[in-house]
Design an enzyme around this catalytic site. Sequence first.
Site, PDB file in Angstrom:
ATOM      1  N   SER A 154       0.856  -1.269  -0.004  1.00 41.80           N
ATOM      2  CA  SER A 154       0.022  -0.016   0.038  1.00 41.80           C
ATOM      3  C   SER A 154       0.834   1.320   0.043  1.00 41.80           C
ATOM      4  CB  SER A 154      -0.885   0.009   1.136  1.00 41.80           C
ATOM      5  OG  SER A 154      -1.428   1.380   1.392  1.00 41.80           O
ATOM      6  N   TYR A 167      -2.763  -1.055  10.433  1.00 43.11           N
ATOM      7  CA  TYR A 167      -2.573  -1.127   8.964  1.00 43.11           C
ATOM      8  C   TYR A 167      -1.352  -0.703   8.360  1.00 43.11           C
ATOM      9  CZ  TYR A 167      -4.059  -1.227   3.969  1.00 43.11           C
ATOM     10  OH  TYR A 167      -4.093  -1.422   2.620  1.00 43.11           O
TER      11      TYR A 167
HETATM   12  P1  NAD Z   1     -11.300  -6.148  -0.405  1.00 40.72           P
HETATM   13  O1  NAD Z   1     -11.938  -6.257   1.161  1.00 40.72           O
HETATM   14  O2  NAD Z   1     -12.213  -6.166  -1.562  1.00 40.72           O
HETATM   15  O3  NAD Z   1     -10.502  -7.692  -0.646  1.00 40.72           O
HETATM   16  C1  NAD Z   1      -9.645  -8.233   0.444  1.00 40.72           C
HETATM   17  C2  NAD Z   1      -9.792  -9.794   0.393  1.00 40.72           C
HETATM   18  O4  NAD Z   1      -9.032 -10.408   1.261  1.00 40.72           O
HETATM   19  C3  NAD Z   1     -11.259 -10.241   0.451  1.00 40.72           C
HETATM   20  O5  NAD Z   1     -11.146 -11.307  -0.521  1.00 40.72           O
HETATM   21  C4  NAD Z   1     -11.242 -10.869   1.956  1.00 40.72           C
HETATM   22  O6  NAD Z   1     -12.076 -11.938   1.893  1.00 40.72           O
HETATM   23  C5  NAD Z   1      -9.661 -11.420   1.906  1.00 40.72           C
HETATM   24  N1  NAD Z   1      -9.215 -11.731   3.232  1.00 40.72           N
HETATM   25  C6  NAD Z   1      -9.152 -11.339   4.347  1.00 40.72           C
HETATM   26  N2  NAD Z   1      -8.754 -11.893   5.347  1.00 40.72           N
HETATM   27  C7  NAD Z   1      -8.504 -12.909   4.850  1.00 40.72           C
HETATM   28  C8  NAD Z   1      -7.768 -14.096   5.188  1.00 40.72           C
HETATM   29  N3  NAD Z   1      -7.721 -14.444   6.491  1.00 40.72           N
HETATM   30  N4  NAD Z   1      -7.458 -15.290   4.368  1.00 40.72           N
HETATM   31  C9  NAD Z   1      -7.863 -15.104   3.040  1.00 40.72           C
HETATM   32  N5  NAD Z   1      -8.394 -13.734   2.546  1.00 40.72           N
HETATM   33  C10 NAD Z   1      -8.613 -13.088   3.151  1.00 40.72           C
HETATM   34  O7  NAD Z   1     -10.135  -5.274  -0.427  1.00 40.72           O
HETATM   35  P2  NAD Z   1      -9.085  -4.786  -1.602  1.00 40.72           P
HETATM   36  O8  NAD Z   1      -8.907  -3.443  -1.718  1.00 40.72           O
HETATM   37  O9  NAD Z   1      -9.239  -5.636  -2.766  1.00 40.72           O
HETATM   38  O10 NAD Z   1      -7.714  -5.270  -0.805  1.00 40.72           O
HETATM   39  C11 NAD Z   1      -6.752  -6.028  -1.432  1.00 40.72           C
HETATM   40  C12 NAD Z   1      -5.300  -5.978  -0.999  1.00 40.72           C
HETATM   41  O11 NAD Z   1      -5.031  -4.509  -1.560  1.00 40.72           O
HETATM   42  C13 NAD Z   1      -5.171  -5.457   0.457  1.00 40.72           C
HETATM   43  O12 NAD Z   1      -3.895  -6.138   0.924  1.00 40.72           O
HETATM   44  C14 NAD Z   1      -5.079  -4.237   0.918  1.00 40.72           C
HETATM   45  O13 NAD Z   1      -4.540  -3.856   1.914  1.00 40.72           O
HETATM   46  C15 NAD Z   1      -4.467  -3.784  -0.480  1.00 40.72           C
HETATM   47  N6  NAD Z   1      -4.718  -2.479  -0.714  1.00 40.72           N
HETATM   48  C16 NAD Z   1      -6.044  -1.773  -1.072  1.00 40.72           C
HETATM   49  C17 NAD Z   1      -6.195  -0.458  -1.492  1.00 40.72           C
HETATM   50  C18 NAD Z   1      -7.349   0.072  -1.947  1.00 40.72           C
HETATM   51  O14 NAD Z   1      -7.594   1.314  -2.252  1.00 40.72           O
HETATM   52  N7  NAD Z   1      -8.488  -0.665  -2.232  1.00 40.72           N
HETATM   53  C19 NAD Z   1      -5.060   0.387  -1.310  1.00 40.72           C
HETATM   54  C20 NAD Z   1      -3.498  -0.300  -0.955  1.00 40.72           C
HETATM   55  C21 NAD Z   1      -3.724  -1.564  -0.691  1.00 40.72           C
END
Ligand code: NAD
Length: 269
Positions: A154, A167
Amino acid sequence: MISTQLLRGQKALVTGANSGIGKATAIGLGRAGADVVVNYVTGRDEAEKVVEEITSFGVRAAAYEADVSDEGQVVAMTQRMVEEFGTIDILVANAGLQRDAAVTEMTLAQWQKVLDVNLTGQFLCAREATKEFLRRGVVPEVSRAAGKIICMSSVHQIIPWAGHVNYASSKGGVRMMMETLAQELAPKKIRVNAIAPGAIKTPINRSAWETPDAERDLLRLIPYNRVGTPEDIAHAAVALASDVMDYVVGTTLYVDGGMTLFPGFATGG
Ligand code: NAD
């Protein structure tokens, strides 16, 4: 999407692949020719829909349930993938979550949960995938590398984030874990890199973009003046996982519309 078959014949595991960035990445890898394991922890129906979409490209896919923070479940998931798909070439350690609170309100359970999933989960998946990469070694017809690991980090691996100390700490940890593993594993022809998304429209940060006011506030932080999409990250993952990027080792690719260039950016002159 870049070349349709950049990853032909490769086997990819994407964690947290039934939502948001993980879902788009699993689909993107499949479109690029990879067979894909769609990991999920809850939401089997959504995972099966992702599998269906990927198999429509003529590649294999399957949904595997596993909690990435549980060592036994991660070991079982990777072993099952090797048995059913033959090997693992690409790991996208994407699963993550937030449990936000002001520091004085943050419980130890909230702190621990985020560290367990976002950091320990990536460590466990990277460790188990690496065992398989080392067992198999380089297969030149498939890839120049023995394996590729992409850690989903991130912009908060370098930008502090008030109200989200669990986080931001987890992502700071991901950065150092990724760089250390990259250094340790490069001599074995394993490439470890990270993607650092900026603000991407997914369920994890819905409150930051779902109302026009919230989106306007968010755009003030993004020089490129649009909120990112999961597909923006999927494109980066396909490129990083492919041999096109064979000399890219230990790098974080910021996919953030310029967000990390802030401060020094002002919309109003
Ligand atoms: P999201 O909530 O749509 O997806 C997260 C996924 O992780 C979901 O499928 C959830 O079920 C899964 N998950 C959570 N706990 C878990 C576990 N214990 N075992 C297996 N799966 C698990 O959110 P996203 O935005 O798609 O996030 C995906 C990644 O991207 C994360 O690591 C997040 O930190 C990172 N990220 C997202 C953003 C953003 O703006 N959306 C920005 C920076 C980083």
